[in-house]
Design an enzyme around this catalytic site. Structure first.
Site, PDB file in Angstrom:
ATOM      1  N   GLY A  11       0.822  -1.216   0.000  1.00  0.00           N
ATOM      2  CA  GLY A  11       0.000   0.000   0.000  1.00  0.00           C
ATOM      3  C   GLY A  11       0.849   1.257   0.000  1.00  0.00           C
ATOM      4  O   GLY A  11       0.465   2.294   0.547  1.00  0.00           O
ATOM      5  N   ARG A  98     -20.511  -5.941   2.967  1.00  0.00           N
ATOM      6  CA  ARG A  98     -19.406  -6.335   3.836  1.00  0.00           C
ATOM      7  C   ARG A  98     -18.769  -7.648   3.358  1.00  0.00           C
ATOM      8  O   ARG A  98     -17.553  -7.811   3.402  1.00  0.00           O
ATOM      9  CB  ARG A  98     -19.940  -6.493   5.263  1.00  0.00           C
ATOM     10  CG  ARG A  98     -18.855  -6.548   6.277  1.00  0.00           C
ATOM     11  CD  ARG A  98     -19.400  -6.723   7.677  1.00  0.00           C
ATOM     12  NE  ARG A  98     -18.319  -7.209   8.523  1.00  0.00           N
ATOM     13  CZ  ARG A  98     -17.314  -6.466   8.950  1.00  0.00           C
ATOM     14  NH1 ARG A  98     -17.269  -5.191   8.641  1.00  0.00           N
ATOM     15  NH2 ARG A  98     -16.362  -6.979   9.690  1.00  0.00           N
ATOM     16  N   ASN A 105     -10.626  -8.490   0.122  1.00  0.00           N
ATOM     17  CA  ASN A 105      -9.437  -8.462   0.972  1.00  0.00           C
ATOM     18  C   ASN A 105      -8.908  -9.860   1.230  1.00  0.00           C
ATOM     19  O   ASN A 105      -7.705 -10.057   1.360  1.00  0.00           O
ATOM     20  CB  ASN A 105      -9.725  -7.729   2.278  1.00  0.00           C
ATOM     21  CG  ASN A 105      -9.577  -6.239   2.073  1.00  0.00           C
ATOM     22  OD1 ASN A 105      -8.544  -5.796   1.606  1.00  0.00           O
ATOM     23  ND2 ASN A 105     -10.612  -5.502   2.361  1.00  0.00           N
ATOM     24  N   GLY A 130      -3.981  -2.984   7.349  1.00  0.00           N
ATOM     25  CA  GLY A 130      -5.128  -2.861   6.433  1.00  0.00           C
ATOM     26  C   GLY A 130      -6.369  -3.552   7.004  1.00  0.00           C
ATOM     27  O   GLY A 130      -6.278  -4.668   7.513  1.00  0.00           O
ATOM     28  N   ASN A 131      -7.492  -2.904   6.901  1.00  0.00           N
ATOM     29  CA  ASN A 131      -8.744  -3.418   7.495  1.00  0.00           C
ATOM     30  C   ASN A 131      -9.509  -4.379   6.595  1.00  0.00           C
ATOM     31  O   ASN A 131      -9.427  -4.256   5.388  1.00  0.00           O
ATOM     32  CB  ASN A 131      -9.647  -2.227   7.825  1.00  0.00           C
ATOM     33  CG  ASN A 131      -9.231  -1.603   9.138  1.00  0.00           C
ATOM     34  OD1 ASN A 131      -8.871  -2.304  10.063  1.00  0.00           O
ATOM     35  ND2 ASN A 131      -9.288  -0.283   9.187  1.00  0.00           N
ATOM     36  N   ASP A 159      -5.475   2.198  18.629  1.00  0.00           N
ATOM     37  CA  ASP A 159      -6.537   2.246  19.628  1.00  0.00           C
ATOM     38  C   ASP A 159      -5.925   2.411  21.025  1.00  0.00           C
ATOM     39  O   ASP A 159      -6.409   3.193  21.846  1.00  0.00           O
ATOM     40  CB  ASP A 159      -7.374   0.967  19.540  1.00  0.00           C
ATOM     41  CG  ASP A 159      -7.834   0.715  18.111  1.00  0.00           C
ATOM     42  OD1 ASP A 159      -8.526   1.574  17.555  1.00  0.00           O
ATOM     43  OD2 ASP A 159      -7.442  -0.319  17.527  1.00  0.00           O
ATOM     44  N   ARG A 162      -4.668   5.933  21.409  1.00  0.00           N
ATOM     45  CA  ARG A 162      -5.815   6.841  21.601  1.00  0.00           C
ATOM     46  C   ARG A 162      -6.302   6.771  23.045  1.00  0.00           C
ATOM     47  O   ARG A 162      -6.643   7.787  23.662  1.00  0.00           O
ATOM     48  CB  ARG A 162      -6.950   6.440  20.656  1.00  0.00           C
ATOM     49  CG  ARG A 162      -6.695   6.802  19.196  1.00  0.00           C
ATOM     50  CD  ARG A 162      -7.687   6.091  18.283  1.00  0.00           C
ATOM     51  NE  ARG A 162      -7.604   6.575  16.906  1.00  0.00           N
ATOM     52  CZ  ARG A 162      -8.128   5.951  15.862  1.00  0.00           C
ATOM     53  NH1 ARG A 162      -8.785   4.803  16.039  1.00  0.00           N
ATOM     54  NH2 ARG A 162      -8.021   6.462  14.651  1.00  0.00           N
ATOM     55  N   HIS A 187     -10.089  -4.817  16.274  1.00  0.00           N
ATOM     56  CA  HIS A 187      -9.913  -3.414  15.860  1.00  0.00           C
ATOM     57  C   HIS A 187     -11.170  -3.000  15.106  1.00  0.00           C
ATOM     58  O   HIS A 187     -11.256  -3.095  13.888  1.00  0.00           O
ATOM     59  CB  HIS A 187      -8.683  -3.245  14.971  1.00  0.00           C
ATOM     60  CG  HIS A 187      -8.649  -1.898  14.310  1.00  0.00           C
ATOM     61  ND1 HIS A 187      -8.453  -0.739  15.019  1.00  0.00           N
ATOM     62  CD2 HIS A 187      -8.833  -1.517  13.020  1.00  0.00           C
ATOM     63  CE1 HIS A 187      -8.518   0.292  14.185  1.00  0.00           C
ATOM     64  NE2 HIS A 187      -8.751  -0.161  12.968  1.00  0.00           N
TER      65      HIS A 187
HETATM   66  P1  NAX Z   1      -5.260   4.340   1.023  1.00  0.00           P
HETATM   67  O1  NAX Z   1      -6.463   3.942   0.269  1.00  0.00           O
HETATM   68  O2  NAX Z   1      -4.786   5.746   1.029  1.00  0.00           O
HETATM   69  O3  NAX Z   1      -4.020   3.440   0.553  1.00  0.00           O
HETATM   70  C1  NAX Z   1      -4.123   2.062   0.385  1.00  0.00           C
HETATM   71  C2  NAX Z   1      -3.143   1.698  -0.717  1.00  0.00           C
HETATM   72  O4  NAX Z   1      -3.108   0.278  -0.790  1.00  0.00           O
HETATM   73  C3  NAX Z   1      -3.543   2.217  -2.078  1.00  0.00           C
HETATM   74  O5  NAX Z   1      -2.478   2.955  -2.636  1.00  0.00           O
HETATM   75  C4  NAX Z   1      -3.822   0.929  -2.863  1.00  0.00           C
HETATM   76  O6  NAX Z   1      -3.460   1.022  -4.228  1.00  0.00           O
HETATM   77  C5  NAX Z   1      -2.955  -0.069  -2.129  1.00  0.00           C
HETATM   78  N1  NAX Z   1      -3.357  -1.460  -2.345  1.00  0.00           N
HETATM   79  C6  NAX Z   1      -4.600  -1.971  -2.521  1.00  0.00           C
HETATM   80  N2  NAX Z   1      -4.545  -3.275  -2.755  1.00  0.00           N
HETATM   81  C7  NAX Z   1      -3.248  -3.626  -2.704  1.00  0.00           C
HETATM   82  C8  NAX Z   1      -2.563  -4.835  -2.883  1.00  0.00           C
HETATM   83  N3  NAX Z   1      -3.212  -5.962  -3.184  1.00  0.00           N
HETATM   84  N4  NAX Z   1      -1.221  -4.841  -2.752  1.00  0.00           N
HETATM   85  C9  NAX Z   1      -0.551  -3.704  -2.487  1.00  0.00           C
HETATM   86  N5  NAX Z   1      -1.148  -2.513  -2.332  1.00  0.00           N
HETATM   87  C10 NAX Z   1      -2.473  -2.471  -2.435  1.00  0.00           C
HETATM   88  O7  NAX Z   1      -5.531   3.819   2.519  1.00  0.00           O
HETATM   89  P2  NAX Z   1      -4.795   4.235   3.857  1.00  0.00           P
HETATM   90  O8  NAX Z   1      -5.459   5.395   4.449  1.00  0.00           O
HETATM   91  O9  NAX Z   1      -3.336   4.260   3.631  1.00  0.00           O
HETATM   92  O10 NAX Z   1      -5.202   2.980   4.778  1.00  0.00           O
HETATM   93  C11 NAX Z   1      -4.714   1.681   4.518  1.00  0.00           C
HETATM   94  C12 NAX Z   1      -5.474   0.662   5.331  1.00  0.00           C
HETATM   95  O11 NAX Z   1      -5.299   0.887   6.727  1.00  0.00           O
HETATM   96  C13 NAX Z   1      -6.979   0.673   5.104  1.00  0.00           C
HETATM   97  O12 NAX Z   1      -7.436  -0.663   5.012  1.00  0.00           O
HETATM   98  C14 NAX Z   1      -7.495   1.308   6.375  1.00  0.00           C
HETATM   99  O13 NAX Z   1      -8.834   0.925   6.647  1.00  0.00           O
HETATM  100  C15 NAX Z   1      -6.540   0.760   7.384  1.00  0.00           C
HETATM  101  N6  NAX Z   1      -6.457   1.445   8.678  1.00  0.00           N
HETATM  102  C16 NAX Z   1      -6.188   0.688   9.766  1.00  0.00           C
HETATM  103  C17 NAX Z   1      -6.034   1.227  11.010  1.00  0.00           C
HETATM  104  C18 NAX Z   1      -5.719   0.360  12.181  1.00  0.00           C
HETATM  105  O14 NAX Z   1      -5.625   0.900  13.293  1.00  0.00           O
HETATM  106  N7  NAX Z   1      -5.549  -0.953  12.063  1.00  0.00           N
HETATM  107  C19 NAX Z   1      -6.229   2.670  11.252  1.00  0.00           C
HETATM  108  C20 NAX Z   1      -6.097   3.491  10.009  1.00  0.00           C
HETATM  109  C21 NAX Z   1      -6.686   2.876   8.778  1.00  0.00           C
HETATM  110  O15 NAX Z   1      -8.075   3.071   8.792  1.00  0.00           O
END
Ligand code: NAX
Length: 327
Positions: A11, A98, A105, A130-131, A159, A162, A187
């Site tokens: 990502g 969902r 994912n 990633g979620n 979390d 926070r 989470h």
């Molecule tokens: P973004 O959408 O800005 O970036 C995600 C990136 O991942 C994109 O550039 C996309 O092209 C890339 N991607 C998608 N599929 C892929 C794959 N198969 N291989 C490699 N790259 C891939 O999201 P961002 O704000 O950076 O958040 C990333 C993830 O973190 C999301 O799933 C988000 O929900 C999760 N989070 C998790 C948190 C936690 O505490 N566990 C908190 C923050 C965030 O919400």
């Protein structure tokens, strides 16, 4: 100098990575004496944008950054990797159910789990940001049965941080004076922030705050903080999520401080009634790259009830991905 450690980050063109990659390269994650090789994984469409990020990494001239490589091929990204930070995930699109999200994912984390098993270093430690992070970690672990279960983790440190920040603000203490905070469970909004064992400058938090505040303010504020950030910023938590990912890996690799612990989602061994095999958040201590769940804590009745609900949600997610054939 120490030989470089290889850190694979997925990502890489996303908003979390835009902070995370720079913090890693600056030495915030593995320490000021540890050079790193970055391997950045993206989907093909995002590789041109990722090149811009690589230009900026070069332009920052980090002394600890030994190399940067980018790829859209998971086996290449994880070749020899010591840490895999799985940040990239499929966001929930308009009209997406969902179950569609879990399936999209699931495919990503299954493929990455297989690639990690085939190619990573035998020191590999995996952190899923990633979620849905806990269930994505479960899928990756299932796809990599030869890797020890304790090498898979998911991020609940944001979390945890926070929760620490909210308690510090309420008690007018410094963040550094808060110890032994816990976040249990998933989470998600069912997460269980628990201050019943926390200390504020050595004093039990439960003697400094009212039960009503814990129930009506502390727990909901922490559990819904992600939504509050989106409402204010118009985008989801990114810098704080990157910072928490750095903290998570640093605590794991370099250890938790004496007298304190952290919260980390790991594969349950059955502690605290969480069924074996689920990826759930626990209080953990870590030494030299190995964690252990803090044992023998007495669970407050409210916390125990909330944890049962969060575990029920984790079981439901597990059953859904099992029905999709991902486990
Ligand atoms: P973004 O959408 O800005 O970036 C995600 C990136 O991942 C994109 O550039 C996309 O092209 C890339 N991607 C998608 N599929 C892929 C794959 N198969 N291989 C490699 N790259 C891939 O999201 P961002 O704000 O950076 O958040 C990333 C993830 O973190 C999301 O799933 C988000 O929900 C999760 N989070 C998790 C948190 C936690 O505490 N566990 C908190 C923050 C965030 O919400």
């Amino acid at each position: 100098a120490n030989p470089p450690v290889t850190v694979a980050v997925s990502g890489g063109a996303g908003q979390i990575a835009y902070q995370l990659l720079f913090r890693i390269a600056a030495g915030d994650m593995l320490g000021p004496d540890q050079p790193v090789r970055l391997r950045i994984l993206e989907i093909p469409d995002a590789l041109p944008a990722l090149e811009g990020v690589v230009m900026e990494l070069q332009d920052a001239a980090f002394p600890l950054l030994a190399s940067v490589d980018t790829t859209a091929d998971a086996p290449v990204a994880f070749e020899g990797a010591d840490h895999a930070l799985l940040v990239g995930a499929r966001p929930r699109g308009k009209g997406m159910e969902r179950s569609d999200l879990l399936a999209a994912n699931g495919a990503i984390f299954q493929a990455q789990g297989r690639a990690i098993q085939a190619r990573a270093s035998d020191r590999i430690r995996i952190t899923v940001t990633g979620n849905p992070a806990n269930t994505n970690a479960l899928i990756a672990a299932a796809a990599a049965p030869d890797i020890p279960r304790e090498r898979f983790s998911a991020l609940t440190r944001l979390d945890h941080n926070r929760a620490v920040a909210q308690l510090a603000a309420k008690t007018r203490a410094a963040v550094g004076d808060i110890r032994r905070m816990i976040v249990w469970g998933n989470h998600s909004t069912t997460q269980v922030p628990d201050l019943t064992h926390a200390l504020v400058a050595g004093e039990p938090a439960t003697e400094l705050v009212e039960r009503g505040w814990v129930r009506d303010e502390f727990v909901p504020t922490v559990a819904n903080r992600g939504a509050a950030v989106i409402a204010a910023r118009g985008a989801s938590s990114a810098a704080s999520a990157a910072s928490a990912t750095v903290d998570h890996v640093r605590s794991w690799a370099l250890g938790t401080p004496e007298g304190d612990w952290t919260s980390m989602s790991v594969v349950s061994r059955g502690d605290y009634g969480v069924p074996e095999g689920l990826v759930s958040s626990f209080p953990v201590t870590a030494v030299g790259g190995d964690w252990s769940v803090v044992e023998g804590l007495e669970l407050d009745a409210d916390v125990a009830a909330q944890l049962r609900a969060s575990v029920a949600e984790l079981e439901e997610e597990r059953d859904q991905v099992r029905a999709l054939g991902l486990l």
